[in-house]
Design a protein around this motif. Structure first.
Motif, PDB file in Angstrom:
ATOM      1  N   UNK A 189       0.835  -1.202   0.000  1.00 61.49           N
ATOM      2  CA  UNK A 189       0.000   0.000   0.000  1.00 61.49           C
ATOM      3  C   UNK A 189       0.872   1.256   0.000  1.00 61.49           C
ATOM      4  N   UNK A 190       1.858   1.292   0.899  1.00 60.58           N
ATOM      5  CA  UNK A 190       2.770   2.448   0.963  1.00 60.58           C
ATOM      6  C   UNK A 190       3.626   2.548  -0.288  1.00 60.58           C
ATOM      7  N   UNK A 191       4.061   1.397  -0.783  1.00 58.09           N
ATOM      8  CA  UNK A 191       4.921   1.375  -1.974  1.00 58.09           C
ATOM      9  C   UNK A 191       4.202   1.980  -3.179  1.00 58.09           C
ATOM     10  N   UNK A 192       2.953   1.572  -3.404  1.00 57.02           N
ATOM     11  CA  UNK A 192       2.189   2.107  -4.535  1.00 57.02           C
ATOM     12  C   UNK A 192       1.972   3.610  -4.386  1.00 57.02           C
ATOM     13  N   UNK A 202      -7.895  -8.393   0.866  1.00 60.14           N
ATOM     14  CA  UNK A 202      -8.084  -7.268   1.792  1.00 60.14           C
ATOM     15  C   UNK A 202      -7.199  -6.088   1.387  1.00 60.14           C
ATOM     16  N   UNK A 203      -5.953  -6.393   1.045  1.00 60.67           N
ATOM     17  CA  UNK A 203      -5.012  -5.348   0.633  1.00 60.67           C
ATOM     18  C   UNK A 203      -5.496  -4.712  -0.672  1.00 60.67           C
ATOM     19  N   UNK A 204      -5.929  -5.543  -1.623  1.00 63.06           N
ATOM     20  CA  UNK A 204      -6.379  -5.038  -2.924  1.00 63.06           C
ATOM     21  C   UNK A 204      -7.610  -4.145  -2.752  1.00 63.06           C
ATOM     22  N   UNK A 205      -8.506  -4.500  -1.840  1.00 56.67           N
ATOM     23  CA  UNK A 205      -9.693  -3.660  -1.578  1.00 56.67           C
ATOM     24  C   UNK A 205      -9.276  -2.264  -1.124  1.00 56.67           C
ATOM     25  N   UNK A 206      -8.252  -2.191  -0.254  1.00 52.81           N
ATOM     26  CA  UNK A 206      -7.772  -0.897   0.233  1.00 52.81           C
ATOM     27  C   UNK A 206      -7.147  -0.082  -0.907  1.00 52.81           C
ATOM     28  N   UNK A 207      -6.416  -0.761  -1.778  1.00 52.82           N
ATOM     29  CA  UNK A 207      -5.748  -0.083  -2.896  1.00 52.82           C
ATOM     30  C   UNK A 207      -6.782   0.461  -3.879  1.00 52.82           C
ATOM     31  N   UNK A 208      -7.865  -0.304  -4.103  1.00 54.43           N
ATOM     32  CA  UNK A 208      -8.887   0.065  -5.098  1.00 54.43           C
ATOM     33  C   UNK A 208      -9.503   1.433  -4.832  1.00 54.43           C
ATOM     34  N   UNK A 209      -9.462   1.870  -3.593  1.00 54.40           N
ATOM     35  CA  UNK A 209     -10.059   3.166  -3.253  1.00 54.40           C
ATOM     36  C   UNK A 209      -9.275   4.331  -3.854  1.00 54.40           C
ATOM     37  N   UNK A 210      -7.983   4.101  -4.172  1.00 60.98           N
ATOM     38  CA  UNK A 210      -7.129   5.199  -4.635  1.00 60.98           C
ATOM     39  C   UNK A 210      -6.607   5.033  -6.063  1.00 60.98           C
ATOM     40  N   UNK A 211      -6.640   3.807  -6.597  1.00 59.77           N
ATOM     41  CA  UNK A 211      -5.962   3.505  -7.857  1.00 59.77           C
ATOM     42  C   UNK A 211      -6.906   2.802  -8.835  1.00 59.77           C
ATOM     43  N   UNK A 212      -6.753   3.078 -10.134  1.00 59.76           N
ATOM     44  CA  UNK A 212      -7.468   2.315 -11.175  1.00 59.76           C
ATOM     45  C   UNK A 212      -6.801   0.952 -11.282  1.00 59.76           C
ATOM     46  N   UNK A 213      -7.573  -0.099 -11.058  1.00 58.01           N
ATOM     47  CA  UNK A 213      -7.009  -1.456 -11.081  1.00 58.01           C
ATOM     48  C   UNK A 213      -7.604  -2.263 -12.229  1.00 58.01           C
ATOM     49  N   UNK A 214      -6.704  -2.930 -12.963  1.00 55.92           N
ATOM     50  CA  UNK A 214      -7.082  -3.852 -14.035  1.00 55.92           C
ATOM     51  C   UNK A 214      -6.545  -5.223 -13.624  1.00 55.92           C
ATOM     52  N   UNK A 215      -7.278  -6.279 -13.983  1.00 56.73           N
ATOM     53  CA  UNK A 215      -6.882  -7.621 -13.552  1.00 56.73           C
ATOM     54  C   UNK A 215      -6.860  -8.598 -14.719  1.00 56.73           C
ATOM     55  N   UNK A 216      -5.825  -9.447 -14.743  1.00 57.78           N
ATOM     56  CA  UNK A 216      -5.747 -10.562 -15.684  1.00 57.78           C
ATOM     57  C   UNK A 216      -5.554 -11.815 -14.839  1.00 57.78           C
TER      58      UNK A 216
END
Length: 197
Positions: free
Chosen positions: A27-30, A54-68
Motif C-alpha cells: 500500500x505504501x509502496x504504490x 483485503x489489501x487489494x480492496x484498500x488499494x482500489x479506493x485510490x488507484x485504477x485497477x485492471x486484472x488478468x
C-alpha cells in the motif's frame, strides 16, 4: 534488515521486502510510486486469497485497477500476447504479479511487452535492448521454490514449436519483490512439498 537479505540485495537490482505481513508494505509502496493505473496478474486462486484481497480492496479506493486472472501452469507466449493486447492502450504505469513461478514469469513478459509496445512473440524471437523499463514491476510470490521474483528471466511455452523460450536480461528483473511467508500458509501440503524440494 536481515544480514542474508542484505547480502542478497547487493547482488540483484530488485528491492526486497521480506517477512511476515510485508505484503502490507504494498500500500505504501504504490503510494510512493504515485501509481495511478495498476495491472494485477495472477491465478484466480492467488487473487482470491483473503489476505491479499483485503489489501487489494484498500488499494482500489485510490488507484485504477485492471486484472488478468487467466494464468495457467507453464504460461505460453500466446497468453502473454493476449494479456498485452487487452491492456496495451490502458497506460499501465505499474504491474503487480502475484502467485507462483508461472504468474511471475508471465508478469515479467507482459511488463516488458507493455513497456516496449510490442507483442511478446516479437520480443522473444527478436532482440531486447537494455533500455530500462518505465513500467514498474512488483512481484509477490505465493509459493516458495521458484525464485522467479528475483531472476533475470521469464520462461514461456511456445505452443506452435512445442518448446520453452526465455526473455533474459536485467531489463526483465522486477523493481520490487515482496516476500511474505504468510502467503504460503494456505498452500495445499502437496504444493508446499513440491516447492520446498
Amino acid at each position: 534488515m536481515n544480514k542474508n537479505i542484505y547480502e542478497l540485495q547487493k547482488l540483484v537490482p530488485t528491492k526486497i521486502y521480506f517477512g511476515e505481513n510485508s505484503s502490507y508494505q504494498l500500500i505504501d509502496l504504490l503510494e510512493k510510486l504515485s501509481t495511478s493505473r495498476l495491472l494485477i496478474i495472477g491465478s484466480k486462486r492467488s487473487l482470491k486469497d483473503t489476505f491479499l484481497s483485503d489489501i487489494i480492496k484498500k488499494i482500489k479506493k485510490k488507484i485504477n485497477i485492471f486484472t488478468f486472472n487467466k494464468v495457467t501452469e507453464n504460461p505460453s507466449i500466446r497468453m502473454s500476447d493476449e494479456c498485452y493486447q487487452i491492456f496495451k492502450n490502458e497506460k499501465i504505469d505499474t504491474l503487480l504479479g502475484i502467485g507462483g513461478g508461472s504468474a511471475l514469469d508471465l508478469s515479467k513478459a507482459v511488463a516488458l511487452s507493455l513497456d516496449r509496445q510490442k507483442l511478446t512473440s516479437d520480443l522473444i524471437y527478436g532482440s531486447i535492448t537494455d533500455v530500462p523499463r518505465k513500467i514498474t514491476l512488483i512481484l509477490i510470490p505465493t509459493t516458495s521454490g521458484t525464485g522467479s521474483e528475483l531472476s533475470f528471466g521469464s520462461i514461456l511455452t511456445d505452443e506452435n514449436n512445442k518448446i520453452k523460450k526465455g526473455l533474459r536480461g536485467k531489463v526483465i528483473a522486477a523493481n520490487h519483490a515482496i516476500i511474505d511467508p504468510k502467503l504460503t500458509y494456505s498452500l495445499p501440503m502437496k504444493n508446499t512439498m513440491i516447492t520446498g524440494f
